[in-house]
Design an enzyme around this catalytic site. Structure first.
Site, PDB file in Angstrom:
ATOM      1  N   GLN B 159     -24.845 -77.471  86.485  1.00  0.00           N
ATOM      2  CA  GLN B 159     -26.149 -77.447  85.819  1.00  0.00           C
ATOM      3  C   GLN B 159     -26.117 -76.705  84.494  1.00  0.00           C
ATOM      4  OE1 GLN B 159     -29.040 -78.921  86.460  1.00  0.00           O
ATOM      5  NE2 GLN B 159     -28.186 -80.017  88.197  1.00  0.00           N
ATOM      6  N   HIS B 178     -21.894 -86.312  83.863  1.00  0.00           N
ATOM      7  CA  HIS B 178     -23.201 -86.978  83.692  1.00  0.00           C
ATOM      8  C   HIS B 178     -24.342 -85.976  83.629  1.00  0.00           C
ATOM      9  CE1 HIS B 178     -24.877 -87.114  87.918  1.00  0.00           C
ATOM     10  NE2 HIS B 178     -23.623 -86.848  88.193  1.00  0.00           N
ATOM     11  N   CYS B 302     -39.532 -85.998 103.396  1.00  0.00           N
ATOM     12  CA  CYS B 302     -39.904 -87.395 103.566  1.00  0.00           C
ATOM     13  C   CYS B 302     -39.210 -88.281 102.528  1.00  0.00           C
ATOM     14  CB  CYS B 302     -41.416 -87.548 103.458  1.00  0.00           C
ATOM     15  SG  CYS B 302     -42.106 -86.688 102.046  1.00  0.00           S
TER      16      CYS B 302
HETATM   17  C1  LIG Z   1     -24.957 -78.166  90.979  1.00  0.00           C
HETATM   18  C2  LIG Z   1     -24.265 -79.472  91.172  1.00  0.00           C
HETATM   19  N1  LIG Z   1     -23.031 -79.508  91.718  1.00  0.00           N
HETATM   20  C3  LIG Z   1     -22.375 -80.654  91.890  1.00  0.00           C
HETATM   21  C4  LIG Z   1     -22.905 -81.881  91.518  1.00  0.00           C
HETATM   22  C5  LIG Z   1     -22.155 -83.145  91.793  1.00  0.00           C
HETATM   23  O1  LIG Z   1     -21.721 -83.769  90.618  1.00  0.00           O
HETATM   24  P1  LIG Z   1     -21.481 -85.375  90.591  1.00  0.00           P
HETATM   25  O2  LIG Z   1     -22.832 -85.985  90.613  1.00  0.00           O
HETATM   26  O3  LIG Z   1     -20.738 -85.611  89.317  1.00  0.00           O
HETATM   27  O4  LIG Z   1     -20.669 -85.749  91.783  1.00  0.00           O
HETATM   28  C6  LIG Z   1     -24.178 -81.884  90.932  1.00  0.00           C
HETATM   29  C7  LIG Z   1     -24.810 -83.143  90.506  1.00  0.00           C
HETATM   30  O5  LIG Z   1     -25.370 -83.898  91.233  1.00  0.00           O
HETATM   31  C8  LIG Z   1     -24.878 -80.668  90.766  1.00  0.00           C
HETATM   32  O6  LIG Z   1     -26.118 -80.627  90.245  1.00  0.00           O
END
Ligand SMILES: Cc1ncc(COP(=O)(O)O)c(C=O)c1O
Lengths: 83, 360
Positions: B159, B178, B302
């Site tokens: 993040q 991403h 939910c």
């Molecule tokens: C804090 C955190 N760790 C790990 C991930 C996993 O990354 P990825 O979506 O590239 O597998 C995310 C994203 O979803 C994330 O927000």
């Protein structure tokens, strides 16, 4: 967190078993205002979210969560009407 | 980027000329990413996702320290990628200690310090900032406690990287392209020199033996270009988004009754804001917002496949139903935020009227 059922029996019981949040919280809110101040309402709720949302509702509304316990194998939340 | 698409099919480990060119592109991408993260290029590996990087960080960190112990200490609000790796560790006979957070979603540092100082701790894992509520974690202080206890710290910085600086003091770090505006399917794993880390995978020479398989070079080149751009703009972007988040945090509880805005009001990510609406079904709210063109997420049970409330909201002890998470990005505008703020009160009121919970 969860203790076995102790102490005073509740003044009223509302059965929300099988209901998903926010329904148990709504039921608790509706029933509690129908009881006199000082009375205790027991909410039976087995949605795991209720374990988070009933205490959070009590905090937001200034009502008292007296006890959480297990009654006949189901989670039970005892709420005292404070105001 | 075009060069990566042209030569990116080539295997950087081979010797023909396209492969040598691919190797150079991969090296350049690694050097550029390492510079952004202020680490050595040989400490940084590319992975197929942030999730894969988190798995490798946890399981490799535990494997490398198995002589020291078999306990993984982690915060209660880790990403599921870390928690699922932790579950794997437990299935294999290891143990875990989950450290609580306060109502704002901030790590309990006293409990953390005690947990990492206990005998038999192999690794400690801390998310840099909560992906659900945006609260920045006290990484520097947590790292000091780990250092004092001689326990390596793994930071899941998915993040933060490309948005806010990550404090020093960690031994292993992971990130996800991403999340900083790069393509999906690229993650980063950094293992600092001197850290005892052992690959949890069957042997493979790629990426310094840390990540098996031929790396996705075109995606990696794009990811690193995006990382450099995001980092260069991070401060300006934070200065643009933080006031929008602050506006949502103040206007929503003023215009919508019975809303709980969650997460630390100050020590937070600049782009993320989360709140819960009492008596409202999270899925219904999500759909109503989607119909008006607002793409938001939710930690309500939910809306999850597990039918369990978000473990993050649970750990914080805040309302889990009617939960909405807004993640602002490069294309989010003030006008969009204002339209959201204008429409939300009516949407929530309509859902509450439908459920007959007005005045409760
Ligand atoms: C804090 C955190 N760790 C790990 C991930 C996993 O990354 P990825 O979506 O590239 O597998 C995310 C994203 O979803 C994330 O927000």
């Amino acid at each position: 967190m969860r203790t076995e059922s102790v102490g005073t029996p509740p003044d009223e019981v509302v059965d929300c078993l099988g209901q998903r949040c926010p329904l148990p919280v709504i039921a608790a809110a509706r029933r509690l205002v129908a009881l006199p101040v000082g009375a205790v309402l027991r909410v039976l709720a087995d949605d795991p979210a209720a374990a988070v949302d009933i205490p959070a509702w009590c905090r937001m509304r200034g009502q008292e969560l007296v006890a959480t316990s297990t009654v006949d194998g189901s989670p039970a939340y005892d709420i005292r009407r404070v105001h | 980027m075009l060069a990566a698409l042209e030569d990116g099919w080539a295997d950087p480990a081979k010797l023909y000329s396209q492969a040598r060119r691919a190797r150079q592109l991969l090296d350049a991408a690694r050097a550029a990413a390492a510079e952004v993260l202020r680490v050595r290029p040989d400490e940084l590996s590319f992975t197929p996702s942030g999730t894969a990087a988190a798995h490798a960080a946890v399981l490799g960190g535990l494997a490398g320290r198995r002589r020291a112990g078999s306990t993984l200490v982690h915060s209660a609000i880790e990403h599921s990628a870390v928690l699922h790796a932790a579950q794997r560790h437990v299935t294999a006979g290891g143990t875990t200690t989950s450290v609580p957070v306060d109502r704002a979603g901030r790590l309990d540092l006293d409990a953390w310090s005690a947990a990492v100082a206990a005998p038999g701790v192999a690794l400690a894992a801390l998310i840099s900032a909560s992906h659900e509520v945006g609260t920045l974690q006290p990484v520097a202080e947590a790292a000091r406690a780990c250092d004092a206890a001689g326990v390596p710290l793994y930071v899941d910085a998915a993040q933060s990287v490309g948005r806010v600086p990550v404090p020093e003091g960690w031994s292993v770090l992971s990130a996800s392209a991403h999340k900083w505006g790069g393509p999906p399917g690229v993650g980063i794993l950094v293992v600092r020199k001197g850290t005892r880390w052992e690959s949890p995978y069957p042997a493979d020479d790629r990426e310094a033996g840390r990540v098996p398989g031929v790396p996705n070079l075109p995606a990696i080149v794009a990811a690193v270009a995006a990382l450099r751009a995001a980092t260069a703009e991070a401060e300006a972007e934070a200065a643009r988004l933080a006031p929008l988040v602050e506006r949502i945090r103040t206007v929503v509880p003023a215009t919508v009754p019975d809303v709980e805005v969650v997460g630390d009001p100050v020590d937070r990510l600049p782009h993320l804001v989360t709140f819960s609406c009492l008596y409202v079904d999270g899925e219904a709210l999500l759909h109503a917002l989607d119909r008006r063109g607002f793409a938001v997420s939710s930690g309500s049970s939910c809306t999850s496949s597990t039918l369990r409330p978000s473990h993050v909201l649970e750990a914080m002890g805040v309302l889990s139903h009617g939960n909405i998470r807004i993640s602002l990005h490069r294309d989010s505008t003030e006008a969009e935020v204002e339209r959201f703020l204008a429409e939300l009160p009516g949407i929530v009121a309509a859902l509450r009227a439908e459920a007959g919970v007005v005045g409760l």
